[in-house]
Motif scaffolding. Structure first.
Motif, PDB file in Angstrom:
ATOM      1  N   GLN A  88       0.823  -1.198   0.000  1.00  9.35           N
ATOM      2  CA  GLN A  88       0.000   0.000   0.000  1.00  9.35           C
ATOM      3  C   GLN A  88       0.866   1.260   0.000  1.00  9.35           C
ATOM      4  O   GLN A  88       0.551   2.234  -0.678  1.00  9.35           O
ATOM      5  CB  GLN A  88      -0.955   0.011   1.186  1.00  9.35           C
ATOM      6  CG  GLN A  88      -1.899   1.192   1.138  1.00  9.35           C
ATOM      7  CD  GLN A  88      -2.904   1.189   2.256  1.00  9.35           C
ATOM      8  OE1 GLN A  88      -2.861   0.362   3.153  1.00  9.35           O
ATOM      9  NE2 GLN A  88      -3.835   2.130   2.203  1.00  9.35           N
ATOM     10  N   SER A  89       1.955   1.244   0.751  1.00 10.59           N
ATOM     11  CA  SER A  89       2.865   2.396   0.746  1.00 10.59           C
ATOM     12  C   SER A  89       3.429   2.617  -0.648  1.00 10.59           C
ATOM     13  O   SER A  89       3.540   3.756  -1.114  1.00 10.59           O
ATOM     14  CB  SER A  89       4.005   2.182   1.742  1.00 10.59           C
ATOM     15  OG  SER A  89       3.519   2.161   3.055  1.00 10.59           O
ATOM     16  N   TRP A  90       3.775   1.519  -1.321  1.00 13.14           N
ATOM     17  CA  TRP A  90       4.291   1.620  -2.691  1.00 13.14           C
ATOM     18  C   TRP A  90       3.240   2.248  -3.602  1.00 13.14           C
ATOM     19  O   TRP A  90       3.564   3.124  -4.415  1.00 13.14           O
ATOM     20  CB  TRP A  90       4.688   0.233  -3.200  1.00 13.14           C
ATOM     21  CG  TRP A  90       5.161   0.239  -4.609  1.00 13.14           C
ATOM     22  CD1 TRP A  90       4.419   0.008  -5.737  1.00 13.14           C
ATOM     23  CD2 TRP A  90       6.477   0.532  -5.068  1.00 13.14           C
ATOM     24  NE1 TRP A  90       5.192   0.125  -6.850  1.00 13.14           N
ATOM     25  CE2 TRP A  90       6.467   0.445  -6.467  1.00 13.14           C
ATOM     26  CE3 TRP A  90       7.670   0.843  -4.415  1.00 13.14           C
ATOM     27  CZ2 TRP A  90       7.600   0.659  -7.238  1.00 13.14           C
ATOM     28  CZ3 TRP A  90       8.801   1.053  -5.193  1.00 13.14           C
ATOM     29  CH2 TRP A  90       8.766   0.962  -6.573  1.00 13.14           C
ATOM     30  N   LEU A  91       1.993   1.826  -3.475  1.00 11.39           N
ATOM     31  CA  LEU A  91       0.931   2.396  -4.297  1.00 11.39           C
ATOM     32  C   LEU A  91       0.717   3.875  -3.985  1.00 11.39           C
ATOM     33  O   LEU A  91       0.369   4.652  -4.870  1.00 11.39           O
ATOM     34  CB  LEU A  91      -0.379   1.630  -4.090  1.00 11.39           C
ATOM     35  CG  LEU A  91      -0.456   0.245  -4.719  1.00 11.39           C
ATOM     36  CD1 LEU A  91      -1.722  -0.475  -4.268  1.00 11.39           C
ATOM     37  CD2 LEU A  91      -0.405   0.334  -6.229  1.00 11.39           C
ATOM     38  N   PHE A 122      -4.688  -6.928  -3.685  1.00  9.47           N
ATOM     39  CA  PHE A 122      -3.311  -6.446  -3.658  1.00  9.47           C
ATOM     40  C   PHE A 122      -2.988  -5.507  -4.812  1.00  9.47           C
ATOM     41  O   PHE A 122      -1.999  -4.800  -4.774  1.00  9.47           O
ATOM     42  CB  PHE A 122      -2.335  -7.617  -3.613  1.00  9.47           C
ATOM     43  CG  PHE A 122      -2.357  -8.312  -2.290  1.00  9.47           C
ATOM     44  CD1 PHE A 122      -1.828  -7.690  -1.176  1.00  9.47           C
ATOM     45  CD2 PHE A 122      -2.937  -9.550  -2.141  1.00  9.47           C
ATOM     46  CE1 PHE A 122      -1.876  -8.301   0.058  1.00  9.47           C
ATOM     47  CE2 PHE A 122      -2.983 -10.175  -0.917  1.00  9.47           C
ATOM     48  CZ  PHE A 122      -2.453  -9.549   0.189  1.00  9.47           C
ATOM     49  N   LYS A 123      -3.815  -5.504  -5.837  1.00  7.73           N
ATOM     50  CA  LYS A 123      -3.645  -4.531  -6.912  1.00  7.73           C
ATOM     51  C   LYS A 123      -3.987  -3.148  -6.382  1.00  7.73           C
ATOM     52  O   LYS A 123      -3.386  -2.166  -6.751  1.00  7.73           O
ATOM     53  CB  LYS A 123      -4.534  -4.899  -8.091  1.00  7.73           C
ATOM     54  CG  LYS A 123      -4.401  -3.967  -9.259  1.00  7.73           C
ATOM     55  CD  LYS A 123      -5.314  -4.381 -10.385  1.00  7.73           C
ATOM     56  CE  LYS A 123      -5.226  -3.382 -11.523  1.00  7.73           C
ATOM     57  NZ  LYS A 123      -6.253  -3.619 -12.522  1.00  7.73           N
ATOM     58  N   GLY A 124      -4.930  -3.116  -5.481  1.00  4.55           N
ATOM     59  CA  GLY A 124      -5.340  -1.846  -4.885  1.00  4.55           C
ATOM     60  C   GLY A 124      -6.400  -1.170  -5.722  1.00  4.55           C
ATOM     61  O   GLY A 124      -6.539  -1.416  -6.905  1.00  4.55           O
ATOM     62  N   CYS A 128      -6.848   2.991  -2.224  1.00  5.07           N
ATOM     63  CA  CYS A 128      -5.604   2.526  -1.610  1.00  5.07           C
ATOM     64  C   CYS A 128      -4.440   3.478  -1.875  1.00  5.07           C
ATOM     65  O   CYS A 128      -3.449   3.458  -1.157  1.00  5.07           O
ATOM     66  CB  CYS A 128      -5.238   1.127  -2.107  1.00  5.07           C
ATOM     67  SG  CYS A 128      -6.391  -0.137  -1.546  1.00  5.07           S
ATOM     68  N   THR A 129      -4.550   4.295  -2.914  1.00  2.45           N
ATOM     69  CA  THR A 129      -3.467   5.216  -3.229  1.00  2.45           C
ATOM     70  C   THR A 129      -3.630   6.566  -2.538  1.00  2.45           C
ATOM     71  O   THR A 129      -2.699   7.357  -2.502  1.00  2.45           O
ATOM     72  CB  THR A 129      -3.383   5.456  -4.754  1.00  2.45           C
ATOM     73  OG1 THR A 129      -4.599   6.058  -5.198  1.00  2.45           O
ATOM     74  CG2 THR A 129      -3.145   4.154  -5.486  1.00  2.45           C
ATOM     75  N   LYS A 130      -4.797   6.803  -1.982  1.00  2.59           N
ATOM     76  CA  LYS A 130      -5.094   8.101  -1.367  1.00  2.59           C
ATOM     77  C   LYS A 130      -4.524   8.163   0.046  1.00  2.59           C
ATOM     78  O   LYS A 130      -4.645   7.222   0.823  1.00  2.59           O
ATOM     79  CB  LYS A 130      -6.604   8.311  -1.343  1.00  2.59           C
ATOM     80  CG  LYS A 130      -7.019   9.729  -1.029  1.00  2.59           C
ATOM     81  CD  LYS A 130      -8.458   9.963  -1.415  1.00  2.59           C
ATOM     82  CE  LYS A 130      -9.380   9.526  -0.317  1.00  2.59           C
ATOM     83  NZ  LYS A 130     -10.774   9.912  -0.524  1.00  2.59           N
ATOM     84  N   VAL A 131      -3.879   9.283   0.354  1.00  2.00           N
ATOM     85  CA  VAL A 131      -3.347   9.502   1.706  1.00  2.00           C
ATOM     86  C   VAL A 131      -4.260  10.512   2.391  1.00  2.00           C
ATOM     87  O   VAL A 131      -4.258  11.695   2.062  1.00  2.00           O
ATOM     88  CB  VAL A 131      -1.890  10.022   1.665  1.00  2.00           C
ATOM     89  CG1 VAL A 131      -1.383  10.296   3.064  1.00  2.00           C
ATOM     90  CG2 VAL A 131      -0.994   9.045   0.942  1.00  2.00           C
ATOM     91  N   SER A 139       2.200   8.101   6.246  1.00  4.13           N
ATOM     92  CA  SER A 139       0.781   7.758   6.145  1.00  4.13           C
ATOM     93  C   SER A 139       0.465   6.609   7.100  1.00  4.13           C
ATOM     94  O   SER A 139       1.353   6.039   7.741  1.00  4.13           O
ATOM     95  CB  SER A 139       0.446   7.355   4.706  1.00  4.13           C
ATOM     96  OG  SER A 139       1.052   6.121   4.386  1.00  4.13           O
ATOM     97  N   ILE A 140      -0.804   6.243   7.159  1.00  5.13           N
ATOM     98  CA  ILE A 140      -1.213   5.126   7.997  1.00  5.13           C
ATOM     99  C   ILE A 140      -0.501   3.859   7.553  1.00  5.13           C
ATOM    100  O   ILE A 140      -0.038   3.069   8.383  1.00  5.13           O
ATOM    101  CB  ILE A 140      -2.747   4.942   7.946  1.00  5.13           C
ATOM    102  CG1 ILE A 140      -3.451   6.172   8.524  1.00  5.13           C
ATOM    103  CG2 ILE A 140      -3.170   3.678   8.679  1.00  5.13           C
ATOM    104  CD1 ILE A 140      -4.945   6.187   8.300  1.00  5.13           C
ATOM    105  N   ALA A 141      -0.384   3.661   6.243  1.00  3.49           N
ATOM    106  CA  ALA A 141       0.282   2.460   5.731  1.00  3.49           C
ATOM    107  C   ALA A 141       1.758   2.445   6.120  1.00  3.49           C
ATOM    108  O   ALA A 141       2.305   1.388   6.457  1.00  3.49           O
ATOM    109  CB  ALA A 141       0.135   2.384   4.214  1.00  3.49           C
ATOM    110  N   ASN A 142       2.422   3.594   6.094  1.00  5.92           N
ATOM    111  CA  ASN A 142       3.833   3.660   6.477  1.00  5.92           C
ATOM    112  C   ASN A 142       4.021   3.288   7.940  1.00  5.92           C
ATOM    113  O   ASN A 142       4.908   2.493   8.279  1.00  5.92           O
ATOM    114  CB  ASN A 142       4.402   5.064   6.250  1.00  5.92           C
ATOM    115  CG  ASN A 142       4.277   5.568   4.833  1.00  5.92           C
ATOM    116  OD1 ASN A 142       4.077   6.752   4.615  1.00  5.92           O
ATOM    117  ND2 ASN A 142       4.355   4.692   3.846  1.00  5.92           N
TER     118      ASN A 142
END
Length: 166
Positions: A88-91, A122-124, A128-131, A139-142
């Motif tokens: 998710q962080s990558w996306l 997992f494609k998102g 999933c790309t929105k922070v 971000s939350i994912a980080n």
């Protein structure tokens, strides 16, 4: 069985309490702040619930062999959560050129066979790309990734320490 003069059972209990705190914070962000979780966020929540349950069960163990097994299980579950958070962080850092809002998590699982739903998760999706929320630039994912890596490392340390004390 001690690690830094704290028993391994207490380490497992501390991990479980940390996970419960993270889950509570996620629910606060969802229900009070109004942030809706994306499919990958929901998968991370399930991984966090898995880490919590493993840590709670591990906190009740007395035998070193069983403790080492639960330490490895905890590390594996946390590693899965770290993988999802890293994806998710990558996306978020490198969003796809065409962002479309896909189905929600439950819509994917209910309408597609599991062998098609998992790659879709997992494609998102566009969500999933929105922070929506950051803390100290992450971000939350980080932050979720860092927490899962910490839990995985603690699980491995617990497993090694319990194995040595056999």
């Amino acid at each position: 069985m001690k690690l830094f003069s704290i028993t391994l059972n207490r380490w497992m209990a501390l991990i479980a309490m940390s996970c419960i705190g993270m889950l509570a914070f996620g629910l606060y962000l969802q229900h009070v702040v109004g942030l809706n979780p994306c499919p990958m966020c929901i998968v991370q929540r399930y991984a966090l619930i898995g880490v919590t349950l493993i840590a709670l069960l591990g906190s009740r163990l007395r035998k070193p062999g069983a403790m080492s097994v639960f330490g490895v299980l905890l590390a594996l579950m946390a590693g899965f959560g770290a993988f999802v958070a890293a994806r998710q962080s990558w996306l978020q850092w490198y969003p796809p050129e065409i962002v479309t809002c896909g189905r929600d998590f439950y819509g994917m699982v209910e309408n597609f066979p599991i062998n098609r739903a998992i790659p879709m998760i997992f494609k998102g999706s566009g969500d999933c790309t929105k922070v929506d929320w950051t803390f100290l630039g992450g971000s939350i994912a980080n932050w979720s990734f860092l927490a899962f890596v910490g839990f995985a490392l603690m699980g491995l340390l617990i497993a090694v320490q319990a194995w040595r004390s056999r």
